[in-house]
Design a protein around this motif. Sequence first.
Motif, PDB file in Angstrom:
ATOM      1  N   LEU A   1       0.779  -1.234   0.000  1.00 44.38           N
ATOM      2  CA  LEU A   1       0.000   0.000   0.000  1.00 44.38           C
ATOM      3  C   LEU A   1       0.820   1.300   0.000  1.00 44.38           C
ATOM      4  O   LEU A   1       0.456   2.244  -0.690  1.00 44.38           O
ATOM      5  CB  LEU A   1      -0.943  -0.035   1.206  1.00 44.38           C
ATOM      6  N   PRO A   2       1.924   1.403   0.779  1.00 41.62           N
ATOM      7  CA  PRO A   2       2.628   2.698   0.814  1.00 41.62           C
ATOM      8  C   PRO A   2       3.075   3.205  -0.557  1.00 41.62           C
ATOM      9  O   PRO A   2       2.958   4.395  -0.837  1.00 41.62           O
ATOM     10  CB  PRO A   2       3.834   2.418   1.725  1.00 41.62           C
ATOM     11  N   ALA A   3       3.568   2.302  -1.416  1.00 43.92           N
ATOM     12  CA  ALA A   3       3.991   2.728  -2.763  1.00 43.92           C
ATOM     13  C   ALA A   3       2.793   3.215  -3.571  1.00 43.92           C
ATOM     14  O   ALA A   3       2.880   4.198  -4.315  1.00 43.92           O
ATOM     15  CB  ALA A   3       4.676   1.573  -3.495  1.00 43.92           C
ATOM     16  N   GLU A   4       1.662   2.533  -3.409  1.00 44.43           N
ATOM     17  CA  GLU A   4       0.453   2.932  -4.134  1.00 44.43           C
ATOM     18  C   GLU A   4      -0.054   4.277  -3.632  1.00 44.43           C
ATOM     19  O   GLU A   4      -0.463   5.141  -4.413  1.00 44.43           O
ATOM     20  CB  GLU A   4      -0.628   1.858  -3.965  1.00 44.43           C
ATOM     21  N   ASN A   5       0.009   4.478  -2.313  1.00 42.85           N
ATOM     22  CA  ASN A   5      -0.413   5.770  -1.751  1.00 42.85           C
ATOM     23  C   ASN A   5       0.492   6.896  -2.232  1.00 42.85           C
ATOM     24  O   ASN A   5       0.031   7.997  -2.524  1.00 42.85           O
ATOM     25  CB  ASN A   5      -0.403   5.704  -0.221  1.00 42.85           C
ATOM     26  N   PRO A  55       4.744   3.850  -8.908  1.00 42.43           N
ATOM     27  CA  PRO A  55       5.112   3.080  -7.710  1.00 42.43           C
ATOM     28  C   PRO A  55       6.378   2.249  -7.893  1.00 42.43           C
ATOM     29  O   PRO A  55       7.134   2.041  -6.946  1.00 42.43           O
ATOM     30  CB  PRO A  55       3.891   2.195  -7.442  1.00 42.43           C
ATOM     31  N   GLY A  56       6.614   1.788  -9.134  1.00 40.27           N
ATOM     32  CA  GLY A  56       7.829   1.002  -9.409  1.00 40.27           C
ATOM     33  C   GLY A  56       9.076   1.838  -9.250  1.00 40.27           C
ATOM     34  O   GLY A  56      10.066   1.408  -8.640  1.00 40.27           O
ATOM     35  N   GLU A  57       9.046   3.073  -9.804  1.00 40.58           N
ATOM     36  CA  GLU A  57      10.216   3.961  -9.697  1.00 40.58           C
ATOM     37  C   GLU A  57      10.447   4.379  -8.247  1.00 40.58           C
ATOM     38  O   GLU A  57      11.574   4.443  -7.774  1.00 40.58           O
ATOM     39  CB  GLU A  57      10.009   5.201 -10.583  1.00 40.58           C
ATOM     40  N   TRP A  58       9.348   4.687  -7.543  1.00 37.42           N
ATOM     41  CA  TRP A  58       9.436   5.085  -6.130  1.00 37.42           C
ATOM     42  C   TRP A  58      10.091   3.975  -5.312  1.00 37.42           C
ATOM     43  O   TRP A  58      10.993   4.213  -4.504  1.00 37.42           O
ATOM     44  CB  TRP A  58       8.019   5.376  -5.620  1.00 37.42           C
ATOM     45  N   LYS A 102      11.995   1.496  -6.443  1.00 41.62           N
ATOM     46  CA  LYS A 102      13.384   1.278  -6.886  1.00 41.62           C
ATOM     47  C   LYS A 102      14.335   2.271  -6.218  1.00 41.62           C
ATOM     48  O   LYS A 102      15.419   1.911  -5.751  1.00 41.62           O
ATOM     49  CB  LYS A 102      13.436   1.426  -8.419  1.00 41.62           C
ATOM     50  N   ARG A 103      13.909   3.538  -6.148  1.00 40.07           N
ATOM     51  CA  ARG A 103      14.753   4.571  -5.499  1.00 40.07           C
ATOM     52  C   ARG A 103      14.936   4.262  -4.022  1.00 40.07           C
ATOM     53  O   ARG A 103      16.025   4.401  -3.466  1.00 40.07           O
ATOM     54  CB  ARG A 103      14.116   5.949  -5.673  1.00 40.07           C
ATOM     55  N   ASN A 104      13.853   3.848  -3.382  1.00 42.86           N
ATOM     56  CA  ASN A 104      13.925   3.534  -1.950  1.00 42.86           C
ATOM     57  C   ASN A 104      14.855   2.360  -1.670  1.00 42.86           C
ATOM     58  O   ASN A 104      15.594   2.353  -0.686  1.00 42.86           O
ATOM     59  CB  ASN A 104      12.528   3.219  -1.403  1.00 42.86           C
ATOM     60  N   ILE A 105      14.797   1.355  -2.556  1.00 38.90           N
ATOM     61  CA  ILE A 105      15.669   0.179  -2.380  1.00 38.90           C
ATOM     62  C   ILE A 105      17.126   0.604  -2.478  1.00 38.90           C
ATOM     63  O   ILE A 105      17.963   0.205  -1.660  1.00 38.90           O
ATOM     64  CB  ILE A 105      15.325  -0.906  -3.425  1.00 38.90           C
ATOM     65  N   GLN A 106      17.449   1.444  -3.472  1.00 38.17           N
ATOM     66  CA  GLN A 106      18.829   1.905  -3.647  1.00 38.17           C
ATOM     67  C   GLN A 106      19.310   2.650  -2.407  1.00 38.17           C
ATOM     68  O   GLN A 106      20.411   2.416  -1.904  1.00 38.17           O
ATOM     69  CB  GLN A 106      18.910   2.820  -4.886  1.00 38.17           C
ATOM     70  N   SER A 107      18.442   3.504  -1.881  1.00 38.75           N
ATOM     71  CA  SER A 107      18.798   4.288  -0.698  1.00 38.75           C
ATOM     72  C   SER A 107      19.022   3.373   0.513  1.00 38.75           C
ATOM     73  O   SER A 107      19.999   3.529   1.254  1.00 38.75           O
ATOM     74  CB  SER A 107      17.687   5.294  -0.412  1.00 38.75           C
ATOM     75  N   MET A 108      18.124   2.409   0.709  1.00 40.97           N
ATOM     76  CA  MET A 108      18.238   1.533   1.884  1.00 40.97           C
ATOM     77  C   MET A 108      19.407   0.567   1.767  1.00 40.97           C
ATOM     78  O   MET A 108      20.026   0.204   2.777  1.00 40.97           O
ATOM     79  CB  MET A 108      16.923   0.788   2.114  1.00 40.97           C
ATOM     80  N   ARG A 109      19.741   0.178   0.546  1.00 36.42           N
ATOM     81  CA  ARG A 109      20.934  -0.674   0.358  1.00 36.42           C
ATOM     82  C   ARG A 109      22.179   0.064   0.805  1.00 36.42           C
ATOM     83  O   ARG A 109      23.057  -0.488   1.464  1.00 36.42           O
ATOM     84  CB  ARG A 109      21.081  -1.063  -1.120  1.00 36.42           C
TER      85      ARG A 109
END
Length: 849
Positions: A137-141, A150-153, A155-162
């Motif tokens: 839900l958070p990506a959809e919101n 939501p896919g780009e959002w 992907k960016r979050n994954i890069q940051s958290m990695r």
Amino acid sequence: DRTMQVSVRRLALYPLGVARSAQIRGALLSPVPRLLSPSTRTLFSETGVWEKDYRSETRRRVEEWWHPRIMTQWRKDALEEGSNRKKFYVLSMFPYPSGRLHMGHVRVYTISDTIGHFQRMRGHQVLNPMGWDAFGLPAENAAIERGLDPGEWTKRNIQSMREQLDSLGLCFNWDREVTTCLPDYYRWTQYLFIKLFEAGLAYQKEAVVNWDPVDQTVLADEQVDENGCSWRSGALVEQKLLTQWFIKTTNYAKPLLDALADLPEWYGVKAMQANWIGECTGCYFDFKLKVNGEETGETLPAYSSSPEMVFGAAYLAILPSHRLLHGSSSVRSALEKAFQLGRDSLTEVTAHNLFTGHEVPLVISHKEAFDGYLDTMIGIPDCSEEDLSVARALNLRWTTVLKSDEDGTQTLMNSDEFSGLTRDQAFDSITRKAREQKVGGHLTSSKLRDWLISRQRYWGTPIPVVHCGCCGPVAVPVEELPVTLPRLPSLTGKGASPLEAAHDWINCKCPRCKGPARRETDTMDTFVDSAWYYFRYTDPHNPDRPFERHLADHWLPVDVYIGGKEHAVMHLYYARFLCHFCKDQGLVAHREPFRKLLVQGLIKGQTFKLADSGQYLKREEIDFTDKEPVAGNGGRIEVTWEKMSKSKHNGLDPQEVVQQYGVDTVRLYILYAAPPEQDILWNVKTDALPGVLRWQSRLWQLVTKLRGARHLGDIPNPSLLKKKELAETKKIWENKNYAIQEVTSHFTEDFLFNAAISRLMGLTNTLSSATVRVVQHSVEFEEALAALVMMTAPMAPHLASELWAGLCQVKNPLSPLLQQGGDILQHLWPNVDPEYLDVPDFVELSVLV
């Protein structure tokens, strides 16, 4: 060279993880010769000069130096395929990629990293993977509110958290990373759904959802506020029936309950699992509904707590709230016609028992609720006074199926082939035959419900089914997977499932009859994605199947599974269910996916809220001058400890904490402040943080002490030690062995890392009080200090690596251990000396006469 020197110097000014570029990582990996002024702080590994004290600047340089080296070595070890070493699979629950790590993440991943290093030192081939629970839900919101994809959002979050995880020095097997929102992962989630569908375990029925009448959309429970209103439109939420997908997990209730007995203690979670499942003393039987003798196409499973007496059924009872009375069922009008509120209502609908072949009437009960979550029950007068009174009041006929012998034994009669069996024998035989005939018989409880997996959302795994007017619901052929999510121009958060708007995607051909069909527009609950991710880590890049059986069989079961207690029921139940199902499908050898479970508590921060309004205040808005804190405007304050969150102004940014105290200090604090299953109340003024800071300095001092003693000039000679000094060396030897025994036990059995650190602090005290001649001339001091540093290494790898480098370059070492050199994390964990375990022939006792 000059540029390289400047880049290394500059890096010391930044927090770990800020400068993460390839150039700087390269600069860190290669030692740089430098001209040092006497006042410059130095690092032994870099310059060969040992710093006398462990100051914050030394700590920063130690972590900068060792961070990339430890990570590189871990990656190198992970690539040793086909190793003959025994496997160890340590798994921490993968995070939702929100974009920011919180202290709860740091705690769970510190624990898994510590266990991973420890097991590697024990000689195991370690799997410590990481991935992303990326649908939800958070990506959809975010897409609805900010117009983002939501896919780009995600992907960016994954890069940051990695990058954040890397900056904490956490050694994961990143080559096995999985991301649940990528087609190469959810293709196999869809494959497993089809397996469930083909096995008759995935089915559709009407169920209640939260409906927003203004936005005309379904809401998740968390989107409904405490007043029962929609979070976005503010409308009062309604309950509405929608046709949704379910997984028949109740078929596995008894095996899942029984398998708990074979698992080790799970910090009370086994009891939570057992309570969730309930006592599996009854089962469902399938009935076909008829009106005036005509088939309606409606199948209804009904529960009985006495399945051995099913041949004595007099009626089927449903609740007034049952979906058949409120949804789109073909029997609704017949039921409504007969329904009388507050009375047991006999209807003209009959139910044909597919197991016994008998037909019984359908009754709408006067009750508001049955036991547990049941809404349909079989009425058997022989086993219940209540059922008997209902049957008599409605003038129903039934067959008596139970007789009591003179010795008190109860046996069956009028029950076809089961007549003459005792109740216990009949219970087993009838439920077994019903299972064989696929008409029920799976033992379950009255409180357990099937798993509703439908979500009227965009950002989730598409359900791989098409609906055909002729063939009904048909699974998409496996060779056509994945059914990928179509790109939508925008998400509004209004209307039915967002996928209804993808007209080109929805309209398709039926795989069976090739006629026109429509794709399923619901997506799957994210719990489905996380129910099998531990399998995919064993074979993450396989393009042909979810995983190779021999790889899953090699790594499973997970040796230690680490995560929050909030997932102790639902996620664990679904993951266990899917593993049992995969075993029955011949996909894996193991029925249970996790051997040991380590549940960790929360990290809580102090909160300040106004007593009258409940509004949370920031610390800087509080006046602490008096004994009791008050708000700046004089209002009374309630001080509590709560789960960290931005809205409560009690959160911590892990990177700021690491910048201030260092990675190793934060790791040690988290491990020392409380046992894993207890909550940590984060307060830097308590004993834990000063305690671990002080302990690191004392460890450093011990290496300084040994190096200093060996520079006194004399070559070490144990024969020079006097009787009192020999007694001191024996005490050191005993304390070392006791510490190894205790710490190893804590790392393998109960995971009480706080107790392990306390034991190491005790050994530190013993070594700190050693006399100069014992330090100078005994091998016992050397070996005890080596063991101490080795046992510290999994918890504080950067500090231990530098301490080891200093130890291995000590002048005239006596111990072969120190002569070996090498990186500490590559060494084997210390063993207890065999003679320590010997029972002495004589024990000296003092007796007071």
